[in-house]
Structures are given as C-alpha cells and as structure tokens.
Write a protein that holds these residues in place. Sequence first.
Motif, PDB file in Angstrom:
ATOM      1  N   GLY A  89     -11.479   3.282 -14.563  1.00  0.00           N
ATOM      2  CA  GLY A  89     -10.922   4.202 -13.951  1.00  0.00           C
ATOM      3  C   GLY A  89      -9.425   4.639 -13.124  1.00  0.00           C
ATOM      4  N   LEU A  90      -8.924   5.424 -13.102  1.00  0.00           N
ATOM      5  CA  LEU A  90      -8.196   5.854 -12.408  1.00  0.00           C
ATOM      6  C   LEU A  90      -7.050   4.926 -11.521  1.00  0.00           C
ATOM      7  N   TYR A  91      -7.698   3.745 -11.123  1.00  0.00           N
ATOM      8  CA  TYR A  91      -7.782   3.273  -9.931  1.00  0.00           C
ATOM      9  C   TYR A  91      -8.084   2.177 -10.250  1.00  0.00           C
ATOM     10  N   ARG A  92      -7.831   1.113 -10.036  1.00  0.00           N
ATOM     11  CA  ARG A  92      -8.259  -0.326 -10.524  1.00  0.00           C
ATOM     12  C   ARG A  92      -8.414  -1.073  -8.536  1.00  0.00           C
ATOM     13  N   LEU A  93      -9.367  -1.973  -8.285  1.00  0.00           N
ATOM     14  CA  LEU A  93      -9.357  -2.874  -6.815  1.00  0.00           C
ATOM     15  C   LEU A  93      -8.948  -3.574  -7.459  1.00  0.00           C
ATOM     16  N   ASP A  94      -7.606  -4.220  -6.723  1.00  0.00           N
ATOM     17  CA  ASP A  94      -7.073  -5.802  -7.077  1.00  0.00           C
ATOM     18  C   ASP A  94      -7.640  -6.546  -6.833  1.00  0.00           C
ATOM     19  N   GLN A  95      -7.026  -8.336  -6.710  1.00  0.00           N
ATOM     20  CA  GLN A  95      -8.074  -9.771  -6.091  1.00  0.00           C
ATOM     21  C   GLN A  95      -7.485  -9.254  -4.147  1.00  0.00           C
ATOM     22  N   LYS A  96      -7.542  -8.325  -3.614  1.00  0.00           N
ATOM     23  CA  LYS A  96      -6.874  -8.498  -2.003  1.00  0.00           C
ATOM     24  C   LYS A  96      -8.103  -6.683  -1.997  1.00  0.00           C
ATOM     25  N   ASN A  97      -8.504  -6.213  -2.816  1.00  0.00           N
ATOM     26  CA  ASN A  97     -10.088  -5.157  -2.474  1.00  0.00           C
ATOM     27  C   ASN A  97      -8.847  -4.172  -2.277  1.00  0.00           C
ATOM     28  N   VAL A  98      -8.024  -3.856  -2.820  1.00  0.00           N
ATOM     29  CA  VAL A  98      -7.304  -3.547  -2.289  1.00  0.00           C
ATOM     30  C   VAL A  98      -6.900  -1.936  -3.778  1.00  0.00           C
ATOM     31  N   PRO A  99      -6.848  -0.779  -4.060  1.00  0.00           N
ATOM     32  CA  PRO A  99      -6.654   0.273  -5.498  1.00  0.00           C
ATOM     33  C   PRO A  99      -5.776   0.206  -5.488  1.00  0.00           C
ATOM     34  N   GLN A 100      -5.133  -0.102  -6.831  1.00  0.00           N
ATOM     35  CA  GLN A 100      -4.242  -0.268  -7.460  1.00  0.00           C
ATOM     36  C   GLN A 100      -4.074   0.877  -9.093  1.00  0.00           C
ATOM     37  N   PRO A 101      -2.685   1.480  -9.037  1.00  0.00           N
ATOM     38  CA  PRO A 101      -2.961   2.357 -10.625  1.00  0.00           C
ATOM     39  C   PRO A 101      -3.222   1.751 -11.650  1.00  0.00           C
ATOM     40  N   ALA A 102      -4.111   2.396 -12.602  1.00  0.00           N
ATOM     41  CA  ALA A 102      -4.644   1.639 -13.731  1.00  0.00           C
ATOM     42  C   ALA A 102      -4.662   2.899 -15.341  1.00  0.00           C
ATOM     43  N   MET A 103      -5.677   3.726 -14.898  1.00  0.00           N
ATOM     44  CA  MET A 103      -5.203   4.002 -16.051  1.00  0.00           C
ATOM     45  C   MET A 103      -4.000   5.179 -15.451  1.00  0.00           C
ATOM     46  N   ALA A 104      -4.302   5.806 -14.602  1.00  0.00           N
ATOM     47  CA  ALA A 104      -3.409   6.076 -13.979  1.00  0.00           C
ATOM     48  C   ALA A 104      -1.811   5.515 -13.255  1.00  0.00           C
ATOM     49  N   LYS A 105      -0.496   6.112 -13.932  1.00  0.00           N
ATOM     50  CA  LYS A 105       0.338   5.092 -13.063  1.00  0.00           C
ATOM     51  C   LYS A 105       0.790   5.823 -11.352  1.00  0.00           C
ATOM     52  N   GLY A 106       0.182   6.438 -11.368  1.00  0.00           N
ATOM     53  CA  GLY A 106       0.066   6.590  -9.896  1.00  0.00           C
ATOM     54  C   GLY A 106      -0.208   7.634  -9.321  1.00  0.00           C
ATOM     55  N   VAL A 107      -0.183   8.794  -8.230  1.00  0.00           N
ATOM     56  CA  VAL A 107      -0.303   9.667  -8.187  1.00  0.00           C
ATOM     57  C   VAL A 107       0.503  10.517  -6.808  1.00  0.00           C
ATOM     58  N   ASP A 108       0.168  11.813  -6.613  1.00  0.00           N
ATOM     59  CA  ASP A 108       0.504  11.997  -5.640  1.00  0.00           C
ATOM     60  C   ASP A 108      -0.015  13.036  -4.731  1.00  0.00           C
ATOM     61  N   ILE A 109      -0.121  12.468  -3.528  1.00  0.00           N
ATOM     62  CA  ILE A 109      -0.741  13.875  -2.505  1.00  0.00           C
ATOM     63  C   ILE A 109      -0.416  14.093  -1.584  1.00  0.00           C
ATOM     64  N   SER A 110      -0.942  15.431  -1.223  1.00  0.00           N
ATOM     65  CA  SER A 110      -0.086  16.862  -0.828  1.00  0.00           C
ATOM     66  C   SER A 110      -0.303  16.062   0.740  1.00  0.00           C
ATOM     67  N   LYS A 111       0.544  17.207   1.388  1.00  0.00           N
ATOM     68  CA  LYS A 111       1.342  16.788   2.649  1.00  0.00           C
ATOM     69  C   LYS A 111      -0.819  16.835   3.448  1.00  0.00           C
TER      70      LYS A 111
END
Length: 550
Positions: A84-106
């Motif tokens: 997907g856009l993000y993938r869980l890493d070895q510590k179960n935290v979402p990391q950028p995958a198909m997406a290189k990043g995300v901007d989240i509105s305020k």
Amino acid sequence: MKKWAFYFVSLWLMFSVLLSGCNFTGEAPQGAESPSGQTSSKDGEQPSSGKAITLPVETEITDLNQFSASDNVAFAILNNVNEGLYRLDQKNVPQPAMAKGVDISKDGLTYTFTLRDGVKWSNGSPVTAADFKFAWLGSMKPETSLSGYAFILTDYIEGGAEYAEGKATDVSGIMVKDDKTLAVKLKNPTPFFLRLVSFIPYYPLNDKFVKEKGKDFALKPENMLYNGPFVLTQFDPAGGAVLEKNPNYWDNGSVKLDKVNIKVVKEMSTALNLYKVGELDRVNLSSADVSANKTNPEFGTDIEFATTYLQFNLKAGDVSNPNIRKALQLAYDSKVLEQLLNNGSKGAVGLIPDLMNGAGGKSFRDMQGKVIAPDAAKAKELWAQGMKELGHAPKIKLLVLDDTVNKDVGTFLQSEFKKNLGAEIEIESMPKKARNKLMDDSSYQMAVTAWGADYDDAMTYLDLWINHTPYRGNYNNPKYDRLIAEAKKEADEAKRAEMLLQAEKMLVGEDAVVAPLFYKGHAFLQKKNIEGLVYHPYGASWDFKYAAKK
C-alpha cells in the motif's frame, strides 16, 4: 482482519517471531525513502544467494482476491506480494512505501500522498494514484466488496458510505490529482489512518488488468499483478503457495530471500515432525510440545492482538435465550484454558486483548478491567432459569475449525460445560470454508471463532457488531449502534474511550453476544539461521521482506 481475523481463521496459523522492543503506538515519520534503511537496487537486480525458506500454515488458502479475501493466511500472502501507500516496519510503525510521503492538513482531515518515482507492477506498468482509487472504490461497492471490509474505508473516507449505499456515483473524499498524487479527505480526524492505509483493503489494483481477467481474477498466479516484495508463482489452495522475489519492487535491494515456500499442514504434530527432519524452517508448537522444547535454543514466543471467543447466534434455537448464553459465559475458566494452551496465550477477561491502546497512555484492558469472570454457581442458576424459560434442556452444537488448536479448545469447552452445567454439547468440526459458510448462512448455534486487530484501537473489534450479520450472531441493538457511531465522531480522546468501554460492557456483559476465551500467543521453534521474520500483532501479520537465511 483479520473473518481472521474474521474467523479464527485459525489464527494459529503460521510461523512466528519473537517480538522485542515493539512500539505499538509510535507515529509514522513522514519521508524516509526506504523503511529498511537500505538503498534500493536497480530494477531487475537479483542477489546471488539463492536463499529460500519453507513455512507452514494450518488452514487452506481459500481466496487471494483482495476484494473478497478476509482471513489471515490470505492476508499474509497478499501483504508480501502487494503493498500500500505505507507499510508497517519491523517495529509496527507505518513507513512510506508506494508513497514517498504524505502531507496532513492542520485539521487532520486531508491526507495528500505523493507516490514514488518509478513504482511498477510486476508486468512493468506504472503504479498510479488511479490504481488506488480503483481498488478503494471496489472495496466499498457491494457488487465487488465481498470480504466484509467495506466498513474499514466507508467509515472513515468522506463520501464512502454514500457511494456504498448507491446514493453517489463517486467518492468525494478520494481525489486523484495526477498520476503521482492522491488526496484523501476523512469524515473525522483519524490518528491511526496511516495504519489503515498499510492494510490490505487499501492496497492498489490495476483497473485494466482486473477487468481483463474478469471472474478469473486472482484464481491463479498469472491472473494477478504484484507490486510488493514478492510475486506469487505457484498456488494450490489445499497444498500451499510459492512466493519469489519481485525484480520490479521499488525496494528490491532490501529483500534478502529469493523464495518463500508456504505449505498447508493442518496437524501441528505433522508440522513438528517435518521441522525436525529439516523440511520446515519454522513451526508452531501445540501445548503438549511446549514444555519439552522450552530449553531448546530455537524456542520462542510472540504475541498477537487477537481474541478467540465463542460467537453465539442470537436467532438459533436454545442459545437465543439470554440466560443460557450468560450461563455458558460463566461456566468455564479461561485461566485453565491458558494453562492447557501453554504457549503464551492469556485467558480472556473481555473482548479487547491486552496491550491494545486505550487513552491517556493506558491500555484499554487496564482501563476496563474484567468484564466476565468464571462463576460456576451463578452459571448453574442462570442455566436453570434458562431451562425454565425454554421448557426443556438445551440441545446445542459447538462449531469449530478442524485444526489442532480449535479442536482442543472445543473439547475443553465441552468438558467444562458438562462439569459445571450438566450440559451435553455436541462438537461439529469443519474445514474453514465450510465452517464460514455455515456461519454466514446462520446455520449454527455457537462457534469458536476469533478476530485479529486491523489497527491498534478497540474500534477494530467493537464496530464489527453494528453490521447485524449472521456471522456476528445476528446482533442488532440500536443503543449499541448509536454508541459506536458517536464514538467514531468524538474527537476528545477521553470521551471516546469511555464510549468504547461502555460498548464492550454492553456487548459482552449485558447482551452476552460473545464469550471471550483467550488472547492469542504463540510458542514456536525457528531454525537459528533464519533472521528477520517480522510478525505484526495487528493488520496483516507476516512480512517476509526483511527475512534472511544465513
């Protein structure tokens, strides 16, 4: 996820890895190019090691269509052949995958994802923002969404519910800005949204390819496209599957294995024998084998955000009586079951498992405490009252899966109900597909099933019962539905948590819809030359991307 989910899906599925230092609630950094910290190789580059591992699963592989797959075996495979856009890493935290990043509105409502340069499907065509929208719409549309997971999109994305109900021809909250830019507007602030987009129903699918394959899509390896670390090269539902390294994967250089062989081995004793002769690299241990192997240097345990429970069918004969259900809830001791399982599982005192996030830095379980506890005397009183109301002694069948753990759990419950209630319970053991069909058709009285968390929040359990389906016992309580709906809109963490605490008490304690049995743990043996097998306690559990064979 996991009818894993949803379903015990015999969550005693497969290989496990000892979790150490896991961060269950950490937030996702926004920007690292590779979750592994390694530089991706050039497209098509392959290692020379030729490394392969072989792992068992305890249930057949019934469905690999993303729109209809709903169990943990399917999710384990799909999580490794797609991304997907993000993938869980070895510590179960979402990391950028198909997406290189995300901007989240305020205001926390709009997420704008930017895809990486050069991300490709296994046939060489580009992965685009439109591929995500196509898959998400298909996961919402009743005609194609057969997994029971539409809610995991429609509950959060603006316009999703209206689209699913046929009131709109598009989803206003999904905006394809260009091939590399996807914007998503949510109904309410959702702090775990990056965890959601790391889960199977949020993965992309190629519109042209899926439509070309039609009803044959995902029935065999050549009828699927892949954008994950591996591709599927062989698939036999009853026998297993073969995954091989994907040369077109963006982070190809981080993938150490060339091949993963997955074998269906229903009996744990058979799997252990295969492990001993070197035909498997990892094996789950039955309770009978744990003590003898605890000093083995290959021994380990892990945890899972998963609860196994008795699902009562509120419209099925004698268990439609509330007092009969409440008697059954109190007539077994989950701590005894914990000792019998002997594998790191813990006796359940409520539906939500240990360690799952609650509020204010506390776990949900610590905030709630016990919802039910064994009480043989009270169980006998309730049973007698239920028999008086029914006018006869209840005749009840217990439906279980035909694997080792489920059959053992069924036998334990049968014995406890006989001892504490004098009840004669008949056990009906079925393969997963047949068991699931009986539950979907409302042709059962009570069943051992389970749910594994899709994300680290109690809502991943509690909103399952607002759908009023036979699989969820035909439960329909407007008060419960309103409580869940209000919790989904509530922005105040403490108020929201209080609503979810009330919901668990209502579902388990007041209405006796389910009887929690245990929170899942695993005991396993794993060859010492296998490293980096990642096991996530929620979502799609298994990730082979970081695994290596020395």
